[in-house]
Design an enzyme around this catalytic site. Structure first.
Site, mmCIF file in Angstrom:
data_model
loop_
_atom_site.group_PDB
_atom_site.id
_atom_site.type_symbol
_atom_site.label_atom_id
_atom_site.label_comp_id
_atom_site.label_asym_id
_atom_site.label_seq_id
_atom_site.Cartn_x
_atom_site.Cartn_y
_atom_site.Cartn_z
ATOM 1 N N ASP A 10 -9.938 -45.151 121.150
ATOM 2 C CA ASP A 10 -10.777 -45.061 121.629
ATOM 3 C C ASP A 10 -11.109 -45.812 122.987
ATOM 4 O O ASP A 10 -11.084 -45.621 124.187
ATOM 5 C CB ASP A 10 -11.804 -45.875 120.599
ATOM 6 C CG ASP A 10 -12.797 -45.076 120.505
ATOM 7 O OD1 ASP A 10 -13.652 -44.727 121.261
ATOM 8 O OD2 ASP A 10 -13.968 -46.025 119.356
ATOM 9 N N ASP A 11 -11.041 -47.462 122.265
ATOM 10 C CA ASP A 11 -11.541 -48.914 123.545
ATOM 11 C C ASP A 11 -10.648 -48.983 123.497
ATOM 12 O O ASP A 11 -11.338 -50.159 123.491
ATOM 13 C CB ASP A 11 -12.918 -49.004 123.605
ATOM 14 C CG ASP A 11 -13.292 -47.922 123.719
ATOM 15 O OD1 ASP A 11 -14.388 -46.924 124.899
ATOM 16 O OD2 ASP A 11 -14.698 -47.725 122.051
ATOM 17 N N GLU A 35 -19.453 -41.067 112.593
ATOM 18 C CA GLU A 35 -18.846 -42.329 112.933
ATOM 19 C C GLU A 35 -19.845 -43.365 112.275
ATOM 20 O O GLU A 35 -19.797 -43.587 111.465
ATOM 21 C CB GLU A 35 -18.717 -42.397 113.914
ATOM 22 C CG GLU A 35 -17.719 -43.641 114.513
ATOM 23 C CD GLU A 35 -18.247 -44.075 115.507
ATOM 24 O OE1 GLU A 35 -17.268 -45.193 116.842
ATOM 25 O OE2 GLU A 35 -18.751 -43.490 116.910
ATOM 26 N N HIS A 76 -18.359 -36.792 119.502
ATOM 27 C CA HIS A 76 -18.567 -37.586 118.520
ATOM 28 C C HIS A 76 -19.477 -37.166 117.622
ATOM 29 O O HIS A 76 -20.170 -36.514 117.563
ATOM 30 C CB HIS A 76 -19.159 -39.000 119.133
ATOM 31 C CG HIS A 76 -17.584 -39.389 119.732
ATOM 32 N ND1 HIS A 76 -16.911 -38.779 120.951
ATOM 33 C CD2 HIS A 76 -17.261 -40.975 120.134
ATOM 34 C CE1 HIS A 76 -16.283 -39.967 121.887
ATOM 35 N NE2 HIS A 76 -16.029 -41.194 121.016
ATOM 36 N N HIS A 82 -11.078 -44.186 126.307
ATOM 37 C CA HIS A 82 -12.733 -43.765 127.442
ATOM 38 C C HIS A 82 -11.609 -44.890 128.482
ATOM 39 O O HIS A 82 -11.445 -45.797 128.214
ATOM 40 C CB HIS A 82 -13.742 -44.371 126.938
ATOM 41 C CG HIS A 82 -14.348 -44.103 125.660
ATOM 42 N ND1 HIS A 82 -15.658 -42.616 125.859
ATOM 43 C CD2 HIS A 82 -14.543 -43.828 124.490
ATOM 44 C CE1 HIS A 82 -15.952 -42.219 124.863
ATOM 45 N NE2 HIS A 82 -15.164 -42.714 123.378
ATOM 46 N N HIS A 118 -8.050 -39.301 122.541
ATOM 47 C CA HIS A 118 -9.657 -40.511 122.331
ATOM 48 C C HIS A 118 -9.595 -41.747 122.717
ATOM 49 O O HIS A 118 -9.559 -42.784 121.682
ATOM 50 C CB HIS A 118 -10.118 -40.332 120.244
ATOM 51 C CG HIS A 118 -11.505 -40.621 120.484
ATOM 52 N ND1 HIS A 118 -11.979 -40.700 119.101
ATOM 53 C CD2 HIS A 118 -12.190 -41.469 121.428
ATOM 54 C CE1 HIS A 118 -13.050 -41.055 119.177
ATOM 55 N NE2 HIS A 118 -13.368 -41.562 120.172
#
Length: 341
Positions: free
Chosen positions: A277-278, A200, A197, A27, A25
């Protein structure tokens, strides 16, 4: 405020960096190195976007848009891919599944051209740094049904060339996962995985909808914890949640890491991987997340080894790579059992 442990200076960081894991996960654009971002912002005369502290989800998306705009040449995109894969290798990642929306590429005129460049560049970076790579083509759930079908068709055309799955990103609220059912069917017909996704910003009903669609994994999915029946369905299904605790705290899904439901989900038998994630926008990499899970969420080494196993087993990496990586997790856990907690 969550801050990452400095690599090379924190014994706990080095310990969890040694744990073989898949990063499922993440990006691509937001895995950019901070120094690279500052360099490119200076070259382009662009203001550095805010990091870590976002007043709302829209502010986060605005910062992400700046990162996309910086990648306006193939050379920059190639450098990004090499740096992201090199960083993954340093973090003990053996399999990296990175997500992007190819038709938003600022370096190419079409999504096809973007993937024609990205896939071989990622594969070459993987060979250089010893990390298997797979690409997830993300559907922007706010861009309408036409985009969803186009993205799925694009992914299908590259199914044998490095694309391993389709995802579904952006704000869930008002954009339910069920709306992508036709796009997911196209992906499945091409032999691709489905990793949306869900759960969330929207609640457990979205996790149940994802399960009803027969997805392979769910990115986030943590709101399932609000409904014990959905948690039981998840545990019975074996579907892995790709959980990113710091992301959930920074974007206001949970007030603190101590209140995050990852330990509860694991105790209920739900398979979970841990992701960043990021990383650039949230200030943590995947190893930091393992450290925080242990130190602030109380998950023991055995639980974290279980997350690493789930990440490897739930990835789309080749079977022989999985076998070797799982053996490495066993070795790590045996050694960890001889260390102080």
């Amino acid at each position: 405020m969550i801050r990452p442990a400095p690599p090379g200076h924190c014994p706990a960081y080095e310990r969890y960096a040694a744990l073989p894991k898949a990063h499922l996960h993440v990006h691509l654009e937001a895995a950019m190195r901070p120094g690279t971002m500052r360099e490119w912002c200076a070259e382009d005369g662009v203001e550095v976007p805010p990091l870590v502290d976002f007043p709302h989800f829209t502010g986060f998306l605005d910062a992400y848009g700046v990162l996309i705009s910086l990648l306006h040449t193939p050379e920059r995109l190639g450098r990004l891919l090499d740096e992201v894969v090199a960083d993954a290798a340093a973090q003990g990642v053996v399999a990296l599944e990175f997500a992007s929306i190819p038709d938003k590429s600022a370096a190419f005129d079409s999504a096809e051209e973007a993937l024609e460049f990205i896939l071989p560049a990622a594969s070459a970076a993987g060979r250089r740094h010893g990390v298997w790579t797979g690409a997830i083509v993300s559907i922007d759930r706010g861009a309408g049904p036409g985009h969803a079908l186009e993205a799925a068709g694009l992914a299908a055309r590259f199914a044998e060339r490095g694309v391993v799955a389709v995802g579904l990103v952006a704000d869930e609220r008002g954009n339910p996962v069920a709306d992508a059912a036709e796009a997911f069917a196209i992906a499945r017909e091409a032999g691709l995985g489905v990793v949306p996704h869900a759960g969330e910003l929207a609640g457990p009903e979205e996790v149940r909808s994802a399960l009803d669609l027969g997805v392979d994994r769910i990115q986030h999915g943590v709101r399932a914890a609000e409904d014990p029946r959905v948690v039981a369905e998840l545990a019975a299904s074996g579907v892995c949640l790709d959980v990113c605790p710091s992301s959930n705290v920074i974007l206001g899904v949970y007030p603190t890491l101590a209140e995050h439901p990852l330990p509860t989900l694991l105790d209920a038998g739900v398979r979970c991987s841990i992701g960043a994630d990021d990383p650039l926008l949230f200030g943590v990499d995947v190893v930091d997340e393992y450290v925080l899970a242990h130190e602030q969420m109380g998950i023991p080494d055995a639980g974290l080894a279980g997350c690493a196993r789930a990440s490897i087993d739930s990835s789309f990496a080749p079977a022989d790579l999985k076998r070797g990586a799982l053996a490495g997790v066993d070795d790590w856990e045996r050694e960890a059992g001889q260390l102080p907690g």
